[in-house]
Design a protein around this motif. Structure first.
Motif, PDB file in Angstrom:
ATOM      1  N   VAL A 160     103.079  19.861 -33.272  1.00  0.00           N
ATOM      2  CA  VAL A 160     102.788  21.318 -33.219  1.00  0.00           C
ATOM      3  C   VAL A 160     104.195  22.053 -33.454  1.00  0.00           C
ATOM      4  O   VAL A 160     105.140  21.624 -32.961  1.00  0.00           O
ATOM      5  N   LEU A 188      99.886  20.319 -36.612  1.00  0.00           N
ATOM      6  CA  LEU A 188      99.215  21.598 -36.366  1.00  0.00           C
ATOM      7  C   LEU A 188     100.124  22.619 -36.398  1.00  0.00           C
ATOM      8  O   LEU A 188     101.052  22.548 -35.721  1.00  0.00           O
ATOM      9  N   SER A 214      98.311  26.803 -28.423  1.00  0.00           N
ATOM     10  CA  SER A 214      97.219  27.697 -28.536  1.00  0.00           C
ATOM     11  C   SER A 214      96.101  27.171 -29.608  1.00  0.00           C
ATOM     12  O   SER A 214      94.876  27.361 -29.587  1.00  0.00           O
ATOM     13  N   HIS A 215      96.711  26.362 -30.568  1.00  0.00           N
ATOM     14  CA  HIS A 215      95.566  25.760 -31.306  1.00  0.00           C
ATOM     15  C   HIS A 215      95.383  24.141 -31.262  1.00  0.00           C
ATOM     16  O   HIS A 215      95.109  23.776 -32.326  1.00  0.00           O
ATOM     17  N   LEU A 216      95.589  23.672 -30.354  1.00  0.00           N
ATOM     18  CA  LEU A 216      95.425  22.280 -30.066  1.00  0.00           C
ATOM     19  C   LEU A 216      94.074  22.097 -29.959  1.00  0.00           C
ATOM     20  O   LEU A 216      93.153  23.077 -29.245  1.00  0.00           O
ATOM     21  N   PRO A 217      93.515  20.967 -30.257  1.00  0.00           N
ATOM     22  CA  PRO A 217      92.132  20.442 -29.878  1.00  0.00           C
ATOM     23  C   PRO A 217      92.039  20.302 -28.574  1.00  0.00           C
ATOM     24  O   PRO A 217      92.935  20.247 -27.940  1.00  0.00           O
ATOM     25  N   ASP A 218      90.958  19.894 -28.166  1.00  0.00           N
ATOM     26  CA  ASP A 218      90.544  19.643 -26.699  1.00  0.00           C
ATOM     27  C   ASP A 218      90.850  18.324 -26.307  1.00  0.00           C
ATOM     28  O   ASP A 218      90.298  17.401 -26.093  1.00  0.00           O
ATOM     29  N   LYS A 275     105.154  26.330 -34.362  1.00  0.00           N
ATOM     30  CA  LYS A 275     104.880  27.670 -35.011  1.00  0.00           C
ATOM     31  C   LYS A 275     105.340  28.355 -36.366  1.00  0.00           C
ATOM     32  O   LYS A 275     104.860  29.066 -36.843  1.00  0.00           O
ATOM     33  N   SER A 288     100.940  25.603 -34.540  1.00  0.00           N
ATOM     34  CA  SER A 288     100.391  26.252 -33.351  1.00  0.00           C
ATOM     35  C   SER A 288     101.381  26.659 -32.473  1.00  0.00           C
ATOM     36  O   SER A 288     102.571  26.205 -32.723  1.00  0.00           O
ATOM     37  N   ASN A 289     101.209  27.930 -31.989  1.00  0.00           N
ATOM     38  CA  ASN A 289     102.468  28.709 -31.046  1.00  0.00           C
ATOM     39  C   ASN A 289     102.100  28.054 -29.622  1.00  0.00           C
ATOM     40  O   ASN A 289     101.127  28.498 -28.953  1.00  0.00           O
TER      41      ASN A 289
END
Length: 188
Positions: free
Chosen positions: A77, A102, A108-112, A79, A104-105
């Protein structure tokens, strides 16, 4: 997105010959910097580990983990959308099938997903509060006995130690060189 490649270099990491494309504006665009290389060399990785490269840039740490952990999954990841595009390009260049990149900051936008390893070359200029947020978020995303590896400039080693002990209850200095220190915490 079509990315113009400004820089291309070949290097060997942990016995693997790798090719990277990069561009001006990304961190250490012409070669793997000393801190990143130290971090890569210190990660104890196994073929069943699910890994995260936090702040992946053009992908050096994540790609090294993916090579070492094939066929396990590696998430990367950043940003910066330019970094994400170059990381994707470098995954393709190095013929890896076990990577996911991905935008993502931080987390914040990671899958579970729960990770066995989270690794990051933390920039010194992100500030203490953001580092503390990253450590607390990492704790939530690590599996039991999961490991957080960070490399920082050597001047931050005491800050990292204090905050790892505060957040995880433990700290281990893995390796220190003149300018960088690799630290690890384990989620118990």
């Amino acid at each position: 997105m079509n990315v113009n490649v400004d820089i291309s270099f070949k290097t060997q990491i942990r016995g693997y010959d790798l090719t990277f494309n990069s561009t001006w504006g990304l961190f250490s665009p012409k070669s793997i910097d000393a801190g990143t290389r130290l971090l890569i060399d210190c990660i104890d990785i196994h073929t069943d580990d699910i890994c995260l490269d936090l702040g992946c840039g053009y992908g050096a740490v994540g790609i090294a983990m993916a090579k070492c952990a094939e066929p396990s999954e590696v998430y990367m990841v950043d940003k910066d959308f330019v970094a994400v595009e170059y990381a994707r390009m470098n995954i393709e260049n190095n013929k890896l099938k076990n990577c996911h990149v991905l935008l993502s900051n931080g987390f914040s936008h990671l899958p579970d997903i729960q990770f066995d390893i989270i690794a990051s070359n933390l920039p010194a200029n992100i500030g203490n509060e953001l580092m503390k947020i990253f450590f607390n978020d990492a704790k939530r995303f690590l599996k039991k006995n999961g490991r957080l590896y960070v490399v920082t400039i050597a001047g931050l080693k005491d800050f990292i130690k204090r905050n790892f002990i505060e957040t995880f209850g433990n700290h281990k200095k893995i390796k220190q060189r003149n300018t960088h220190t690799v630290s690890m915490a384990i989620l118990s």
